[in-house]
Write an enzyme that holds these catalytic residues in place. Structure first.
Site, PDB file in Angstrom:
ATOM      1  N   SER A 196       4.839   8.865  20.969  1.00  7.37           N
ATOM      2  CA  SER A 196       5.233  10.178  20.469  1.00  7.37           C
ATOM      3  C   SER A 196       4.793  11.222  21.472  1.00  7.37           C
ATOM      4  O   SER A 196       3.760  11.076  22.127  1.00  7.37           O
ATOM      5  CB  SER A 196       4.561  10.423  19.124  1.00  7.37           C
ATOM      6  N   LYS A 198       0.639   7.063  18.217  1.00  8.66           N
ATOM      7  CA  LYS A 198       1.856   6.399  17.755  1.00  8.66           C
ATOM      8  C   LYS A 198       2.394   5.336  18.703  1.00  8.66           C
ATOM      9  O   LYS A 198       2.343   5.480  19.920  1.00  8.66           O
ATOM     10  CB  LYS A 198       2.970   7.429  17.550  1.00  8.66           C
ATOM     11  N   GLU A 215      14.813   0.545  15.092  1.00  5.80           N
ATOM     12  CA  GLU A 215      15.314   1.721  14.366  1.00  5.80           C
ATOM     13  C   GLU A 215      16.689   2.129  14.888  1.00  5.80           C
ATOM     14  O   GLU A 215      17.603   2.440  14.129  1.00  5.80           O
ATOM     15  CB  GLU A 215      14.329   2.886  14.501  1.00  5.80           C
ATOM     16  N   HIS A 235      12.436  -7.272  -4.620  1.00  7.23           N
ATOM     17  CA  HIS A 235      12.233  -5.858  -4.989  1.00  7.23           C
ATOM     18  C   HIS A 235      11.105  -5.227  -4.167  1.00  7.23           C
ATOM     19  O   HIS A 235      10.411  -4.339  -4.643  1.00  7.23           O
ATOM     20  CB  HIS A 235      11.925  -5.711  -6.475  1.00  7.23           C
TER      21      HIS A 235
END
Ligand code: ARG
Length: 462
Positions: free
Chosen positions: A282, A288, A295, A161
């Site tokens: 970025s 970043k 992804e 979980h």
């Protein structure tokens, strides 16, 4: 561009040419030209069989072989001008062959139809693709084992979980993916068996009147057997669906790993670093470093699911035998092949570029009472029924939480308040190392077991 009915091989039957739009709509050469090697391989095997059976002459065969060598060279070097006037890869190659060698080229199509030709080409193409994918899967699984070996004893929190559950080792976690991708490899091997059957000889749908030798062609092309039924052979694409289903499952596994990599790389978690070559920055936020590769792989999973749905739906309710619908099998299939091939190639490389932040994993392990189950098991060994032990430890966890510490930081007396059976040897059990070492059976996370699992994994990889 004006159309001329006479350009088509079937022009004799037609009184008006198709429009440019219909021509573009019905042509497949833009995407099926990638099967040119398989098309030529199939044609050469067919021609050899025709000559052996005396259906064409030895001279015809020699002309076809000579011409095909030229065609192959022209395609390889980008010289061949593919034309949508010739609809597909099959007619483009046949037309060029005929231009080069004359009548022998026109005899090549004896006893054959594009229906069994295209089915043969796809199966050859897919077989080659499966073999490529198997090599890539092996390399990727090898990289996972290498990483598992490096971190065989590195503790990290195992989650349920998304909450800290029990300690595991990072090596154990990597081996979980080794198993998943191992089953994927089995699925591809299985799909390959049903792909590796020869449709050629089925002709348009009913077989052919010539005295052909299908077994000979099958052996020439490395097929395990011939397709038994001509109607089935030219029409069903279940092998392509099965392959794409295996791709969808593989990508599902990739998406699970990707999700974890993204999460682990988040500065809030900080469990791993991925080599910079797999990340991008970025354009606005200078700080970043984004895990673009995992992804994107996560995103591409949806794309492969889509290709599977396309193929299933394409085949649904198609009456026997060949229908033009089947031309639509190629783009989804090729896209699944490309996506899986690229993804595996990049993931094999990326797995080698993962570095683990053991300190952050260790710190995370102190934040979720990861050894609570170990304490309960300890109490059971002291004679308490498990349910009672579970409840007693629940109280101890509550007390630790109120004090703002983890279980091992409680004093013996504090633990005894809830679990009177506890003695000072409990602290060995409450440590992460103790917890890991005690799960010492096949499939468990004890470093000793992880090392044994790695040895077995290497053996299975061959
Ligand atoms: N381009 C066609 C395909 O990909 C080849 C088979 C054509 N057969 C036919 N009967 N029109 O399926």
């Amino acid at each position: 561009m004006t159309s001329n009915a006479n350009q088509y091989t079937w022009a004799g039957r037609f009184s008006e040419p198709v429009s440019d739009l219909v021509k573009r709509y019905t042509a497949s050469v833009d995407f099926d030209q990638r099967m040119w090697r398989q098309d030529i391989r199939g044609s050469l095997a067919h021609a050899k069989m025709l000559a052996k059976q005396g259906i064409i002459s030895a001279q015809d065969l020699a002309d076809i072989e000579r011409g095909m060598a030229v065609v192959a060279q022209e395609i390889e070097s980008g010289q061949l001008a593919w034309s949508i006037d010739l609809e597909d890869v099959h007619l483009n190659i046949e037309k060029r062959l005929t231009a080069l060698v004359g009548d022998a080229g026109k005899r090549l199509h004896t006893g054959r139809s594009r229906n069994d030709q295209v089915a043969t080409d796809i199966r050859l193409y897919l077989r080659d693709s499966i073999d490529d994918i198997q090599l890539l899967l092996k390399a990727f699984r090898g990289a996972l084992v290498d990483l598992a070996e490096k971190e065989a004893a590195t503790p990290m929190p195992g989650f349920t979980h998304l909450q800290v559950a029990q300690p595991v080792t990072f090596g154990h976690h990597m081996l979980a993916y080794f198993e998943m991708f191992g089953r994927d490899a089995e699925r591809f091997a299985d799909a390959r068996k049903r792909t590796n059957r020869l449709p050629l000889g089925s002709a348009a749908l009913a077989g052919t009147t010539y005295p052909i030798d299908r077994e000979f062609v099958a052996a020439e092309l490395g097929f395990e057997a011939v397709c038994e039924n001509s109607l089935d052979a030219v029409s069903d694409r279940d092998f392509a669906i099965e392959f794409t289903a295996a791709c969808a499952l593989l990508m599902m596994h990739i998406s699970r790993l990707s999700e974890e990599l993204v999460m682990w790389m988040s500065p809030r978690v900080g469990f791993i670093q991925i080599a910079d070559r797999f990340c991008t920055g970025s354009s606005i936020m200078p700080q970043k470093k984004n895990p673009d590769v995992p992804e994107l792989a996560r995103g591409k999973t949806g794309r492969v699911y889509g290709q599977l749905m396309s193929l299933l739906t394409l085949m649904k309710s198609q009456p026997l035998a060949y229908n033009k619908d089947n031309q639509e099998d190629k783009e989804p299939l090729f896209d699944a092949v490309d996506t899986v091939t690229d993804t595996l190639r990049i993931f094999a490389d990326m797995a080698g570029g993962i570095t683990v932040r053991a300190d952050n994993m260790k710190a995370a392990l102190t934040q979720g009472f990861a050894t609570a189950t170990d304490l309960a098991d300890y109490l059971v060994k002291k004679g308490l029924p498990f349910r009672d032990a579970h409840e007693a430890v629940g109280h101890a966890v509550k007390a630790a939480e109120a004090k703002g510490v983890d279980l091992p930081q409680l004093t013996l007396d504090e633990i005894r308040a809830f679990c009177p059976q506890v003695e000072s040897d409990v602290f060995a059990v409450l440590t992460v190392e103790g917890s890991l070492a005690s799960r010492n059976h096949i499939g468990g996370t004890a470093p000793e077991q992880v090392k044994a699992a790695i040895a077995r994994a290497r053996q299975r990889l061959g």
